[in-house]
Design a protein around this motif. Structure first.
Motif, short mmCIF file in Angstrom:
data_model
loop_
_atom_site.label_atom_id
_atom_site.label_comp_id
_atom_site.label_asym_id
_atom_site.label_seq_id
_atom_site.Cartn_x
_atom_site.Cartn_y
_atom_site.Cartn_z
N ALA A 169 0.81 -1.22 0.00
CA ALA A 169 0.00 0.00 0.00
C ALA A 169 0.84 1.26 0.00
O ALA A 169 0.39 2.32 -0.44
CB ALA A 169 -0.94 0.01 1.21
N LEU A 192 -1.54 3.99 -1.11
CA LEU A 192 -2.61 3.60 -2.02
C LEU A 192 -3.42 2.44 -1.44
O LEU A 192 -3.44 1.33 -1.99
CB LEU A 192 -2.03 3.21 -3.38
N GLN A 194 -6.47 -0.03 -0.82
CA GLN A 194 -7.50 -0.45 -1.75
C GLN A 194 -8.64 -1.16 -1.02
O GLN A 194 -8.43 -1.85 -0.02
CB GLN A 194 -6.91 -1.37 -2.81
N ASN A 195 -9.83 -0.96 -1.55
CA ASN A 195 -11.03 -1.61 -1.04
C ASN A 195 -11.75 -2.24 -2.22
O ASN A 195 -12.16 -1.53 -3.14
CB ASN A 195 -11.92 -0.59 -0.33
N GLY A 197 -10.52 -3.85 -4.63
CA GLY A 197 -9.78 -3.63 -5.86
C GLY A 197 -9.73 -2.20 -6.34
O GLY A 197 -9.17 -1.93 -7.41
N ARG A 198 -10.29 -1.28 -5.57
CA ARG A 198 -10.27 0.13 -5.95
C ARG A 198 -9.59 0.97 -4.88
O ARG A 198 -9.72 0.69 -3.69
CB ARG A 198 -11.69 0.66 -6.21
N ILE A 199 -8.87 2.00 -5.31
CA ILE A 199 -8.11 2.84 -4.38
C ILE A 199 -9.06 3.68 -3.55
O ILE A 199 -9.98 4.32 -4.08
CB ILE A 199 -7.12 3.73 -5.14
N SER A 200 -8.83 3.70 -2.25
CA SER A 200 -9.66 4.46 -1.33
C SER A 200 -8.77 5.21 -0.34
O SER A 200 -8.09 4.61 0.47
CB SER A 200 -10.60 3.52 -0.56
N GLU A 224 -8.40 8.18 -6.98
CA GLU A 224 -9.44 7.84 -6.02
C GLU A 224 -10.60 7.08 -6.67
O GLU A 224 -11.18 7.51 -7.67
CB GLU A 224 -9.96 9.10 -5.33
N SER A 227 -9.36 1.41 -10.07
CA SER A 227 -8.38 0.32 -9.97
C SER A 227 -7.06 0.82 -10.53
O SER A 227 -7.03 1.68 -11.41
CB SER A 227 -8.87 -0.91 -10.74
N LEU A 228 -5.97 0.25 -10.05
CA LEU A 228 -4.65 0.72 -10.45
C LEU A 228 -4.21 -0.02 -11.72
O LEU A 228 -3.29 -0.84 -11.70
CB LEU A 228 -3.65 0.50 -9.30
#
Length: 274
Positions: A169, A192, A194-195, A197-200, A224, A227-228
């Protein structure tokens, strides 16, 4: 008037002296102040040495991390619980410098120094300050850096932040012409979490891209909730330069810093930090 050294025991006493004597500066590891004396930049005033044990305190085992301002880079590197900060600490000079260079001192390092501060900024750190009157107060590191140039910040007692969400992260890279201990062309830190699979809660910070380390808020907005992936990284690179004010110095030109920042940001986000 020559430079004098004064030793005090408590943080509040030290803060009171700093508040009442404009010629006094707190001496931590001395990697910056002693150099200024040797080079004739500082020719008079008081070097204030505080020996309060609280400055060396390290609380690293829980979800919330607290590091005294006198903790050195070598102490950070010796801490297994601080492995995510090892790359940032290792970028501060050579082994001899790291045994004396402190976290608190790095908060006041002029550009292009301050790489460890860049890492702390990406971790959304807060600083505990003693201002010479009343008790301690807590201030976001970003706000402290904005106030730094105006002076009167007070004595930094400690730095606190939440432990990164996972091993991948938090990321940091220092770009230098001489490795491993050259002065920065620039540095980048990113938290970074992730929740699903998406950055939160994205936090990205730059060193040597402005008068002080700064948040890359345009990049954070791009990241924000996404997905990365390659498309997200490309969008982040496009937004990379927004809000930056790099200088030209003996290490690199403003043009060069602007040219290479998006490249290294893309590599960092892709996990290519070696």
């Amino acid at each position: 008037m020559p430079v004098n050294v004064r030793i005090v025991q408590g943080l509040q006493e030290a803060a009171s002296i700093l508040a009442s004597d404009r010629g006094a500066q707190l001496l931590g590891g001395g990697t910056l102040l002693v150099r200024d004396i040797n080079e004739g930049v500082m020719t008079e005033g008081t070097l204030l040495r505080a020996v309060d044990p609280a400055l060396l305190a390290m609380n690293t085992g829980g979800a919330r991390v607290e590091l005294g301002a006198g903790v050195t880079m070598a102490m950070v590197l010796a801490g297994r619980d601080l492995s995510y900060l090892h790359a940032a600490a290792r970028g501060i000079g050579g082994p001899a410098v790291r045994t004396t260079a402190t976290i608190g001192g790095n908060l006041f390092a002029a550009t292009p120094y301050g790489d460890f501060t860049t890492a702390l900024l990406a971790l959304d750190a807060v600083v505990t300050l003693h201002a010479g009157f009343g008790g301690a107060r807590v201030m976001p590191l970003e706000e402290m850096l904005a106030n730094r140039a105006r002076g009167g910040v007070g004595l930094v007692a400690s730095v606190g932040f939440s432990r990164p969400a996972g091993a991948d992260a938090f990321r940091f890279v220092k770009v230098a012409r001489v490795r491993p201990k050259g002065v920065s062309v620039l540095s980048i830190a990113a938290h970074l979490p992730q929740n699903a699979g998406r950055i939160s809660g994205a936090r990205v910070a730059y060193g040597a891209m402005g008068p002080t380390p700064l948040r890359a808020k345009a990049v954070e907005r791009v990241l924000e909730g996404r997905s990365l992936d390659a498309a997200t990284i490309a969008a982040a690179k496009t937004a990379a330069l927004e809000g930056t004010q790099p200088a030209t110095d003996a290490i690199a030109s403003e043009w060069y810093r602007r040219e290479v920042l998006p490249v290294h940001l893309g590599r960092l986000l892709a996990g290519e930090t070696s």
